[in-house]
Scaffold this active site. Structure first.
Site, PDB file in Angstrom:
ATOM      1  N   HIS A  38       1.114   5.950   1.942  1.00  0.00           N
ATOM      2  CA  HIS A  38       1.761   6.909   2.592  1.00  0.00           C
ATOM      3  C   HIS A  38       3.005   7.458   1.890  1.00  0.00           C
ATOM      4  O   HIS A  38       3.624   8.690   2.154  1.00  0.00           O
ATOM      5  CB  HIS A  38       2.188   6.198   4.398  1.00  0.00           C
ATOM      6  CG  HIS A  38       1.288   6.573   4.579  1.00  0.00           C
ATOM      7  ND1 HIS A  38      -0.307   6.882   5.169  1.00  0.00           N
ATOM      8  CD2 HIS A  38       0.239   5.023   5.451  1.00  0.00           C
ATOM      9  CE1 HIS A  38      -0.827   6.470   5.608  1.00  0.00           C
ATOM     10  NE2 HIS A  38      -0.788   5.339   5.618  1.00  0.00           N
TER      11      HIS A  38
ATOM     12  N   GLU B  30     -11.080  -9.653   2.680  1.00  0.00           N
ATOM     13  CA  GLU B  30      -9.863  -9.554   3.233  1.00  0.00           C
ATOM     14  C   GLU B  30      -9.322  -8.973   4.746  1.00  0.00           C
ATOM     15  O   GLU B  30     -10.880  -8.313   5.491  1.00  0.00           O
ATOM     16  CB  GLU B  30      -8.768  -7.661   2.445  1.00  0.00           C
ATOM     17  CG  GLU B  30      -7.640  -7.129   3.347  1.00  0.00           C
ATOM     18  CD  GLU B  30      -7.492  -6.127   2.840  1.00  0.00           C
ATOM     19  OE1 GLU B  30      -7.129  -6.235   1.739  1.00  0.00           O
ATOM     20  OE2 GLU B  30      -6.365  -5.588   3.528  1.00  0.00           O
TER      21      GLU B  30
ATOM     22  N   ARG C 286      -9.229   8.431  -1.426  1.00  0.00           N
ATOM     23  CA  ARG C 286     -10.094   8.636  -0.569  1.00  0.00           C
ATOM     24  C   ARG C 286     -10.738  10.157  -0.108  1.00  0.00           C
ATOM     25  O   ARG C 286     -10.174  11.047  -1.624  1.00  0.00           O
ATOM     26  CB  ARG C 286      -9.505   8.608   0.853  1.00  0.00           C
ATOM     27  CG  ARG C 286      -9.165   7.967   1.882  1.00  0.00           C
ATOM     28  CD  ARG C 286      -8.541   8.254   3.144  1.00  0.00           C
ATOM     29  NE  ARG C 286      -8.059   7.257   4.110  1.00  0.00           N
ATOM     30  CZ  ARG C 286      -9.382   7.237   5.380  1.00  0.00           C
ATOM     31  NH1 ARG C 286      -9.960   8.047   5.118  1.00  0.00           N
ATOM     32  NH2 ARG C 286      -8.803   6.638   6.029  1.00  0.00           N
TER      33      ARG C 286
ATOM     34  N   HIS D  99      -5.602   3.766  -2.101  1.00  0.00           N
ATOM     35  CA  HIS D  99      -6.649   4.317  -1.243  1.00  0.00           C
ATOM     36  C   HIS D  99      -7.037   5.527  -2.107  1.00  0.00           C
ATOM     37  O   HIS D  99      -6.520   6.863  -1.480  1.00  0.00           O
ATOM     38  CB  HIS D  99      -6.887   4.090  -0.729  1.00  0.00           C
ATOM     39  CG  HIS D  99      -8.185   4.379   0.495  1.00  0.00           C
ATOM     40  ND1 HIS D  99      -8.309   4.041   2.292  1.00  0.00           N
ATOM     41  CD2 HIS D  99      -9.590   4.714   0.342  1.00  0.00           C
ATOM     42  CE1 HIS D  99      -9.697   4.942   2.694  1.00  0.00           C
ATOM     43  NE2 HIS D  99     -10.528   5.192   1.133  1.00  0.00           N
TER      44      HIS D  99
ATOM     45  N   HIS E 120      -3.912  -4.785   7.646  1.00  0.00           N
ATOM     46  CA  HIS E 120      -3.360  -3.130   8.343  1.00  0.00           C
ATOM     47  C   HIS E 120      -2.649  -3.054   9.837  1.00  0.00           C
ATOM     48  O   HIS E 120      -3.198  -4.531  10.716  1.00  0.00           O
ATOM     49  CB  HIS E 120      -5.649  -3.300   8.872  1.00  0.00           C
ATOM     50  CG  HIS E 120      -5.358  -1.382   9.392  1.00  0.00           C
ATOM     51  ND1 HIS E 120      -5.593  -1.310   8.540  1.00  0.00           N
ATOM     52  CD2 HIS E 120      -5.584  -0.759  10.643  1.00  0.00           C
ATOM     53  CE1 HIS E 120      -6.036   0.654   9.184  1.00  0.00           C
ATOM     54  NE2 HIS E 120      -5.363   0.348  10.366  1.00  0.00           N
TER      55      HIS E 120
ATOM     56  N   GLY F  24       1.313  -1.703   4.537  1.00  0.00           N
ATOM     57  CA  GLY F  24       1.829  -0.493   3.798  1.00  0.00           C
ATOM     58  C   GLY F  24       2.859   0.615   5.205  1.00  0.00           C
ATOM     59  O   GLY F  24       3.412   0.618   4.330  1.00  0.00           O
TER      60      GLY F  24
ATOM     61  N   ARG G  22      -7.231  13.075   0.440  1.00  0.00           N
ATOM     62  CA  ARG G  22      -5.647  13.630   1.375  1.00  0.00           C
ATOM     63  C   ARG G  22      -4.323  12.987   1.019  1.00  0.00           C
ATOM     64  O   ARG G  22      -3.419  13.603   1.643  1.00  0.00           O
ATOM     65  CB  ARG G  22      -5.973  12.732   2.832  1.00  0.00           C
ATOM     66  CG  ARG G  22      -5.630  11.578   2.815  1.00  0.00           C
ATOM     67  CD  ARG G  22      -6.355  11.969   4.564  1.00  0.00           C
ATOM     68  NE  ARG G  22      -7.610  11.521   4.791  1.00  0.00           N
ATOM     69  CZ  ARG G  22      -8.153  10.676   6.618  1.00  0.00           C
ATOM     70  NH1 ARG G  22      -7.467  10.132   6.836  1.00  0.00           N
ATOM     71  NH2 ARG G  22      -9.050  11.091   6.765  1.00  0.00           N
ATOM     72  N   HIS G  23      -4.517  11.751   0.611  1.00  0.00           N
ATOM     73  CA  HIS G  23      -2.588  11.389  -0.180  1.00  0.00           C
ATOM     74  C   HIS G  23      -3.056  11.135  -1.562  1.00  0.00           C
ATOM     75  O   HIS G  23      -2.493  11.956  -2.382  1.00  0.00           O
ATOM     76  CB  HIS G  23      -2.784  10.105   1.089  1.00  0.00           C
ATOM     77  CG  HIS G  23      -2.992   9.149   1.461  1.00  0.00           C
ATOM     78  ND1 HIS G  23      -3.893   8.556   0.441  1.00  0.00           N
ATOM     79  CD2 HIS G  23      -3.484   8.571   2.604  1.00  0.00           C
ATOM     80  CE1 HIS G  23      -4.835   8.063   1.259  1.00  0.00           C
ATOM     81  NE2 HIS G  23      -5.087   7.549   2.705  1.00  0.00           N
TER      82      HIS G  23
ATOM     83  N   THR H 292      -7.604   3.995   8.513  1.00  0.00           N
ATOM     84  CA  THR H 292      -9.014   2.886   8.862  1.00  0.00           C
ATOM     85  C   THR H 292      -9.536   2.017   9.579  1.00  0.00           C
ATOM     86  O   THR H 292      -8.249   1.347  10.123  1.00  0.00           O
ATOM     87  CB  THR H 292      -9.594   2.339   7.356  1.00  0.00           C
ATOM     88  OG1 THR H 292      -8.809   2.092   5.862  1.00  0.00           O
ATOM     89  CG2 THR H 292     -10.446   1.099   6.601  1.00  0.00           C
TER      90      THR H 292
ATOM     91  N   GLU I  32      -8.291   0.334  -3.551  1.00  0.00           N
ATOM     92  CA  GLU I  32      -8.882   0.838  -1.850  1.00  0.00           C
ATOM     93  C   GLU I  32     -10.272   1.640  -2.359  1.00  0.00           C
ATOM     94  O   GLU I  32      -9.750   2.864  -2.565  1.00  0.00           O
ATOM     95  CB  GLU I  32      -8.188   0.476  -0.737  1.00  0.00           C
ATOM     96  CG  GLU I  32      -7.674  -0.262  -0.241  1.00  0.00           C
ATOM     97  CD  GLU I  32      -7.295  -0.171   0.677  1.00  0.00           C
ATOM     98  OE1 GLU I  32      -7.335   0.627   2.142  1.00  0.00           O
ATOM     99  OE2 GLU I  32      -5.886  -0.864   1.717  1.00  0.00           O
TER     100      GLU I  32
ATOM    101  N   ASN J  40       0.752  -1.174   0.003  1.00  0.00           N
ATOM    102  CA  ASN J  40       0.505   0.443   0.258  1.00  0.00           C
ATOM    103  C   ASN J  40       1.060   0.979   0.174  1.00  0.00           C
ATOM    104  O   ASN J  40       2.035   0.951   1.344  1.00  0.00           O
ATOM    105  CB  ASN J  40      -0.656   0.209   0.974  1.00  0.00           C
ATOM    106  CG  ASN J  40      -1.615   1.105   1.427  1.00  0.00           C
ATOM    107  OD1 ASN J  40      -1.212   2.340   1.342  1.00  0.00           O
ATOM    108  ND2 ASN J  40      -3.108   0.751   1.822  1.00  0.00           N
TER     109      ASN J  40
HETATM  110  N1  PXP Z   1      -5.781  -2.869   4.229  1.00  0.00           N
HETATM  111  C1  PXP Z   1      -6.573  -1.828   3.815  1.00  0.00           C
HETATM  112  C2  PXP Z   1      -7.681  -2.157   3.354  1.00  0.00           C
HETATM  113  C3  PXP Z   1      -6.024  -0.246   4.494  1.00  0.00           C
HETATM  114  O1  PXP Z   1      -7.376   0.125   4.830  1.00  0.00           O
HETATM  115  C4  PXP Z   1      -5.344  -0.472   5.264  1.00  0.00           C
HETATM  116  C5  PXP Z   1      -4.628   0.674   5.541  1.00  0.00           C
HETATM  117  O2  PXP Z   1      -5.429   1.627   4.499  1.00  0.00           O
HETATM  118  C6  PXP Z   1      -4.024  -1.615   4.553  1.00  0.00           C
HETATM  119  C7  PXP Z   1      -4.710  -3.085   4.236  1.00  0.00           C
HETATM  120  C8  PXP Z   1      -2.582  -1.068   5.026  1.00  0.00           C
HETATM  121  O3  PXP Z   1      -2.429  -0.629   6.835  1.00  0.00           O
HETATM  122  P1  PXP Z   1      -1.348  -0.469   7.284  1.00  0.00           P
HETATM  123  O4  PXP Z   1      -1.057   1.255   6.123  1.00  0.00           O
HETATM  124  O5  PXP Z   1      -1.796  -0.339   8.736  1.00  0.00           O
HETATM  125  O6  PXP Z   1       0.112  -1.605   7.004  1.00  0.00           O
END
Ligand code: PXP
Length: 249
Positions: A10, A160, A54, A52, A200, A222, A58-59, A110, A79, A7
């Site tokens: 960031h 997921e 959004r 993602h 996540h 991510g 924002r990113h 999220t 996403e 992901n």
């Molecule tokens: N999966 C989903 C559905 C998410 O929303 C996120 C965060 O954007 C991630 C995975 C990745 O999470 P992390 O950045 O904590 O690794």
């Protein structure tokens, strides 16, 4: 083999911290470029790229998604919230897959799984719309029995499992209970014919436990990888995570 979906939100967070006003993102000084990061990550072994988009942009911004879609060889997972705007965008872009997530403007990230039981009709419409154009759908859900059962009923090929509660509990007494919850969710999903992904809060420490989750196909990670890349570079950060995901012992 457990796959690694990176992901890259960031990377775009860092760009937007300075360049929010130049939303086209095409100006030469604008950095860092998430698409360039994706290239390096793929060369280091990332199996897919997740972004993602959004509502508040924002990113990741629209242009990033379009450029990633045009990039040869990228398996793009978008996403998105369950909105008409996002559904139309996905119909236009046609990523390889979409992952439906809940979205709340106030949240930093999220915060929980999508309530596919409560939002059954809305989710069903998007699953069908994506099915019609051959875009696979993943449902980001908490590993709870009714949610997994509904995901199977809705006919999305993937889930997921939200690993955030387990990741938050990793250094507490609740960790074992949260991991059992994930194991049960993974077993139920697999038995129902769903492909099991997870994401996540996965990092270079807790990966040692998550990789033992039964039937795990892919992890979407991510924040921890982008953070490590600040010190060691994205290629090392990706290849080390991919190694750890598939290491034994
Ligand atoms: N999966 C989903 C559905 C998410 O929303 C996120 C965060 O954007 C991630 C995975 C990745 O999470 P992390 O950045 O904590 O690794």
């Amino acid at each position: 083999m457990i796959l690694l979906g990176l992901n890259i939100d960031h990377c775009a967070t860092i760009r937007q911290a300075r360049y929010r006003q130049v939303v086209s993102g095409a100006e030469p000084a604008v950095e860092p470029d998430p698409v360039a990061l994706a290239r390096l990550a793929e060369s280091a072994g990332a199996d897919g790229i997740t972004v993602h988009l959004r509502e508040d942009r924002r990113h990741i911004i629209d242009r990033d998604v379009r450029r990633l879609r045009e990039a040869e060889g990228t398996r793009l997972n978008l996403e998105m919230a369950c909105t008409e705007e996002m559904t139309a965008f996905a119909q236009e872009i046609r990523p390889n897959s979409v992952c439906l997530v809940p979205e709340n403007r106030e949240e930093v990230t999220t915060e929980g799984g999508l309530d596919v039981v409560g939002q059954r009709e809305r989710v069903a419409r998007i699953v069908d719309a994506m099915g019609e154009i051959g875009v696979k759908v993943s449902l980001f859900i908490d590993p709870d029995e009714p949610q997994v059962a509904m995901a199977a009923e809705l006919g999305a090929p993937w889930v997921e499992l939200h690993t955030g509660s387990w990741a938050n509990a990793y250094y507490t007494d609740h960790r074992a209970k949260e991991f059992v919850r994930l194991v049960r969710g993974a077993e139920q999903a697999h038995a129902a014919g769903l492909v099991v992904n997870a994401g996540h809060g996965i990092n270079y420490e807790n990966v040692f436990e998550i990789r033992t989750l039964p039937h795990l196909h892919e992890c979407n990670i991510g924040h921890s990888i982008i953070s490590r890349a600040v010190f060691h570079g994205i290629e090392e950060a990706v290849s080390e995570m991919r190694r750890l995901l598939n290491a034994s012992g």
